[in-house]
Design a protein around this motif. Structure first.
Motif, PDB file in Angstrom:
ATOM      1  N   PRO A 113       0.830  -1.212   0.000  1.00  0.00           N
ATOM      2  CA  PRO A 113       0.000   0.000   0.000  1.00  0.00           C
ATOM      3  C   PRO A 113       0.862   1.258   0.000  1.00  0.00           C
ATOM      4  CG  PRO A 113      -0.533  -1.437   1.873  1.00  0.00           C
ATOM      5  CD  PRO A 113       0.644  -2.031   1.177  1.00  0.00           C
ATOM      6  N   MET A 114       0.344   2.296  -0.643  1.00  0.00           N
ATOM      7  CA  MET A 114       1.056   3.575  -0.661  1.00  0.00           C
ATOM      8  C   MET A 114       0.792   4.317   0.633  1.00  0.00           C
ATOM      9  SD  MET A 114       1.068   5.548  -4.275  1.00  0.00           S
ATOM     10  CE  MET A 114       1.581   7.053  -3.500  1.00  0.00           C
ATOM     11  N   THR A 115       1.849   4.739   1.279  1.00  0.00           N
ATOM     12  CA  THR A 115       1.703   5.524   2.499  1.00  0.00           C
ATOM     13  C   THR A 115       2.221   6.948   2.318  1.00  0.00           C
ATOM     14  OG1 THR A 115       3.832   4.706   3.283  1.00  0.00           O
ATOM     15  CG2 THR A 115       1.854   3.476   3.973  1.00  0.00           C
ATOM     16  N   PRO A 120       9.769  10.303  -8.452  1.00  0.00           N
ATOM     17  CA  PRO A 120      10.019   9.625  -9.719  1.00  0.00           C
ATOM     18  C   PRO A 120      11.486   9.207  -9.809  1.00  0.00           C
ATOM     19  CG  PRO A 120       8.752  11.624 -10.085  1.00  0.00           C
ATOM     20  CD  PRO A 120       9.219  11.646  -8.655  1.00  0.00           C
ATOM     21  N   GLY A 121      11.727   8.011 -10.311  1.00  0.00           N
ATOM     22  CA  GLY A 121      13.089   7.535 -10.494  1.00  0.00           C
ATOM     23  C   GLY A 121      13.284   6.153  -9.921  1.00  0.00           C
ATOM     24  N   GLY A 122      14.558   5.780  -9.778  1.00  0.00           N
ATOM     25  CA  GLY A 122      14.910   4.478  -9.247  1.00  0.00           C
ATOM     26  C   GLY A 122      15.409   3.516 -10.310  1.00  0.00           C
ATOM     27  N   HIS A 123      14.952   3.714 -11.527  1.00  0.00           N
ATOM     28  CA  HIS A 123      15.369   2.882 -12.661  1.00  0.00           C
ATOM     29  C   HIS A 123      14.945   3.634 -13.924  1.00  0.00           C
ATOM     30  CE1 HIS A 123      15.418  -0.447 -15.540  1.00  0.00           C
ATOM     31  NE2 HIS A 123      16.187  -1.095 -14.680  1.00  0.00           N
ATOM     32  N   THR A 124      15.721   3.514 -14.973  1.00  0.00           N
ATOM     33  CA  THR A 124      15.421   4.247 -16.208  1.00  0.00           C
ATOM     34  C   THR A 124      14.007   3.944 -16.706  1.00  0.00           C
ATOM     35  OG1 THR A 124      17.756   4.197 -16.803  1.00  0.00           O
ATOM     36  CG2 THR A 124      16.208   4.671 -18.571  1.00  0.00           C
ATOM     37  N   THR A 125      13.604   2.690 -16.715  1.00  0.00           N
ATOM     38  CA  THR A 125      12.283   2.316 -17.213  1.00  0.00           C
ATOM     39  C   THR A 125      11.182   2.934 -16.359  1.00  0.00           C
ATOM     40  OG1 THR A 125      13.204   0.256 -18.056  1.00  0.00           O
ATOM     41  CG2 THR A 125      10.813   0.371 -17.871  1.00  0.00           C
ATOM     42  N   VAL A 126      11.388   2.945 -15.057  1.00  0.00           N
ATOM     43  CA  VAL A 126      10.423   3.565 -14.144  1.00  0.00           C
ATOM     44  C   VAL A 126      10.333   5.061 -14.434  1.00  0.00           C
ATOM     45  CG1 VAL A 126       9.945   4.076 -11.715  1.00  0.00           C
ATOM     46  CG2 VAL A 126      10.767   1.800 -12.382  1.00  0.00           C
ATOM     47  N   SER A 127      11.477   5.691 -14.658  1.00  0.00           N
ATOM     48  CA  SER A 127      11.484   7.121 -14.978  1.00  0.00           C
ATOM     49  C   SER A 127      10.729   7.408 -16.271  1.00  0.00           C
ATOM     50  CB  SER A 127      12.925   7.630 -15.080  1.00  0.00           C
ATOM     51  OG  SER A 127      13.556   7.544 -13.827  1.00  0.00           O
ATOM     52  N   TYR A 128      10.877   6.530 -17.275  1.00  0.00           N
ATOM     53  CA  TYR A 128      10.126   6.699 -18.522  1.00  0.00           C
ATOM     54  C   TYR A 128       8.621   6.674 -18.257  1.00  0.00           C
ATOM     55  CZ  TYR A 128      14.453   5.796 -21.192  1.00  0.00           C
ATOM     56  OH  TYR A 128      15.713   5.850 -21.723  1.00  0.00           O
ATOM     57  N   PHE A 168       1.128   5.589 -13.601  1.00  0.00           N
ATOM     58  CA  PHE A 168       1.683   5.719 -12.255  1.00  0.00           C
ATOM     59  C   PHE A 168       1.822   4.346 -11.601  1.00  0.00           C
ATOM     60  CE2 PHE A 168       1.114   6.067  -7.651  1.00  0.00           C
ATOM     61  CZ  PHE A 168       2.234   6.817  -7.337  1.00  0.00           C
ATOM     62  N   VAL A 169       0.767   3.537 -11.701  1.00  0.00           N
ATOM     63  CA  VAL A 169       0.808   2.208 -11.075  1.00  0.00           C
ATOM     64  C   VAL A 169       1.811   1.315 -11.807  1.00  0.00           C
ATOM     65  CG1 VAL A 169      -0.564   0.177 -10.466  1.00  0.00           C
ATOM     66  CG2 VAL A 169      -1.531   2.455 -10.163  1.00  0.00           C
ATOM     67  N   LEU A 170       1.908   1.451 -13.126  1.00  0.00           N
ATOM     68  CA  LEU A 170       2.912   0.691 -13.871  1.00  0.00           C
ATOM     69  C   LEU A 170       4.317   1.058 -13.383  1.00  0.00           C
ATOM     70  CD1 LEU A 170       3.647  -1.308 -16.124  1.00  0.00           C
ATOM     71  CD2 LEU A 170       3.618   0.643 -17.720  1.00  0.00           C
ATOM     72  N   ALA A 171       4.560   2.322 -13.127  1.00  0.00           N
ATOM     73  CA  ALA A 171       5.866   2.745 -12.606  1.00  0.00           C
ATOM     74  C   ALA A 171       6.147   2.061 -11.274  1.00  0.00           C
ATOM     75  CB  ALA A 171       5.912   4.266 -12.460  1.00  0.00           C
ATOM     76  N   ARG A 172       5.170   2.023 -10.413  1.00  0.00           N
ATOM     77  CA  ARG A 172       5.345   1.367  -9.109  1.00  0.00           C
ATOM     78  C   ARG A 172       5.572  -0.134  -9.274  1.00  0.00           C
ATOM     79  NH1 ARG A 172       1.755   1.463  -4.652  1.00  0.00           N
ATOM     80  NH2 ARG A 172       3.671   1.197  -3.484  1.00  0.00           N
ATOM     81  N   ASP A 181      14.660   0.891  -6.089  1.00  0.00           N
ATOM     82  CA  ASP A 181      14.231   1.603  -4.882  1.00  0.00           C
ATOM     83  C   ASP A 181      13.078   2.533  -5.210  1.00  0.00           C
ATOM     84  OD1 ASP A 181      16.099   0.463  -3.181  1.00  0.00           O
ATOM     85  OD2 ASP A 181      17.611   1.991  -3.630  1.00  0.00           O
ATOM     86  N   GLU A 182      12.061   2.481  -4.379  1.00  0.00           N
ATOM     87  CA  GLU A 182      10.956   3.428  -4.475  1.00  0.00           C
ATOM     88  C   GLU A 182      11.143   4.407  -3.320  1.00  0.00           C
ATOM     89  OE1 GLU A 182       6.614   2.586  -5.898  1.00  0.00           O
ATOM     90  OE2 GLU A 182       6.627   2.377  -3.715  1.00  0.00           O
ATOM     91  N   VAL A 183      11.597   5.595  -3.647  1.00  0.00           N
ATOM     92  CA  VAL A 183      11.934   6.579  -2.623  1.00  0.00           C
ATOM     93  C   VAL A 183      10.688   7.372  -2.248  1.00  0.00           C
ATOM     94  CG1 VAL A 183      13.381   8.584  -2.064  1.00  0.00           C
ATOM     95  CG2 VAL A 183      14.293   6.730  -3.503  1.00  0.00           C
ATOM     96  N   LYS A 184      10.346   7.310  -0.968  1.00  0.00           N
ATOM     97  CA  LYS A 184       9.176   8.039  -0.478  1.00  0.00           C
ATOM     98  C   LYS A 184       9.516   9.520  -0.335  1.00  0.00           C
ATOM     99  CE  LYS A 184       7.541   4.128   2.187  1.00  0.00           C
ATOM    100  NZ  LYS A 184       7.346   3.579   3.531  1.00  0.00           N
ATOM    101  N   TRP A 185       8.521  10.354  -0.633  1.00  0.00           N
ATOM    102  CA  TRP A 185       8.681  11.781  -0.366  1.00  0.00           C
ATOM    103  C   TRP A 185       8.174  12.050   1.032  1.00  0.00           C
ATOM    104  CZ3 TRP A 185       4.779  15.844  -0.057  1.00  0.00           C
ATOM    105  CH2 TRP A 185       5.346  17.116   0.125  1.00  0.00           C
ATOM    106  N   ILE A 186       9.075  12.484   1.868  1.00  0.00           N
ATOM    107  CA  ILE A 186       8.719  12.818   3.244  1.00  0.00           C
ATOM    108  C   ILE A 186       9.019  14.298   3.439  1.00  0.00           C
ATOM    109  CG2 ILE A 186       9.152  12.341   5.674  1.00  0.00           C
ATOM    110  CD1 ILE A 186       9.844   9.464   4.773  1.00  0.00           C
ATOM    111  N   PRO A 187       7.981  15.119   3.589  1.00  0.00           N
ATOM    112  CA  PRO A 187       8.196  16.567   3.706  1.00  0.00           C
ATOM    113  C   PRO A 187       9.061  16.920   4.920  1.00  0.00           C
ATOM    114  CG  PRO A 187       5.860  16.050   3.504  1.00  0.00           C
ATOM    115  CD  PRO A 187       6.577  14.760   3.688  1.00  0.00           C
ATOM    116  N   ARG A 188       9.850  17.982   4.759  1.00  0.00           N
ATOM    117  CA  ARG A 188      10.639  18.484   5.896  1.00  0.00           C
ATOM    118  C   ARG A 188       9.721  18.949   6.992  1.00  0.00           C
ATOM    119  NH1 ARG A 188      14.827  22.519   3.064  1.00  0.00           N
ATOM    120  NH2 ARG A 188      12.923  23.084   2.027  1.00  0.00           N
ATOM    121  N   LYS A 189      10.163  18.813   8.185  1.00  0.00           N
ATOM    122  CA  LYS A 189       9.348  19.231   9.333  1.00  0.00           C
ATOM    123  C   LYS A 189       9.717  20.630   9.801  1.00  0.00           C
ATOM    124  CE  LYS A 189       8.301  14.648  10.745  1.00  0.00           C
ATOM    125  NZ  LYS A 189       7.095  14.273  10.168  1.00  0.00           N
TER     126      LYS A 189
END
Length: 190
Positions: A113-115, A120-128, A168-172, A181-189
């Motif tokens: 599940p997405m939390t 975007p990124g982690g692999h060239t194909t994912v970036s495409y 988007f789901v295909l990228a995931r 690696d699927e890098v989560k975006w965690i906003p600065r506090k």
């Protein structure tokens, strides 16, 4: 048939049905962006990915030609003199949208599940995939903008909306398949 016609040398082009408009007309921007999206999807399809994904992407590319034809046809050229619809045999069907939804559901069943938002990124194909998703959203925005001025098939906008979700789901899913690696975006506090 020659590739060059010279008819656009003064900055105009013909829509489906023959009407000439400036090359920066919103209708041209709309279907031109769909064409750009189709090229990005071809790039994804050319990657070393599962053959089922490739099969679906070919289907999507075919549908995008249909969306382009819908966007390239002004409302006054849709109905022929005999009363038939010009694009009667084309068109986006409910089954086209359902295909995307079914593929999204199947891929999501295999994903955690997405939390958080993901970067975007982690692999060239994912970036495409992420680039294609962004171009798809732009195509959707342009089609919506066009719809404020001229009638277009609502299914075209709906298809673009669902397609951006699919990308988007295909990228995931490709991140998982490719062990990227699927890098989560965690906003600065701060």
């Amino acid at each position: 048939m020659k590739v060059y016609t010279k008819t656009g040398d003064k900055g105009t082009t013909a829509l489906f049905g023959g009407t000439r408009v400036p090359k920066d007309h919103i209708r041209i921007e709309s279907y031109g962006t769909v064409d750009e999206l189709n090229s990005h999807i071809g790039l994804i399809r050319d990657q070393d990915i599962n053959t089922n994904y490739k099969k679906i992407l070919i289907e999507i590319q075919d549908r995008l030609f249909t969306v382009g034809a819908i966007l390239a046809t002004p409302p006054d050229k849709e109905i022929l003199k005999n009363g038939e619809r010009r694009l009667k045999k084309l068109g986006i069907l409910e089954t086209d949208i359902e295909l995307l939804e079914n593929e999204i559901d199947a891929m999501e069943a295999a994903l955690p599940p997405m939390t958080h938002f993901v970067l975007p990124g982690g692999h060239t194909t994912v970036s495409y995939c992420h680039i294609a998703r962004c171009v798809c959203r732009r195509a959707e925005r342009l089609a919506v903008h066009l719809s404020h001025h001229e009638a277009i098939g609502g299914e075209a906008i709906q298809y673009l909306n669902r397609l951006s979700d699919y990308l988007f789901v295909l990228a995931r899913k490709l991140s998982l398949d490719l062990n990227a690696d699927e890098v989560k975006w965690i906003p600065r506090k701060d």
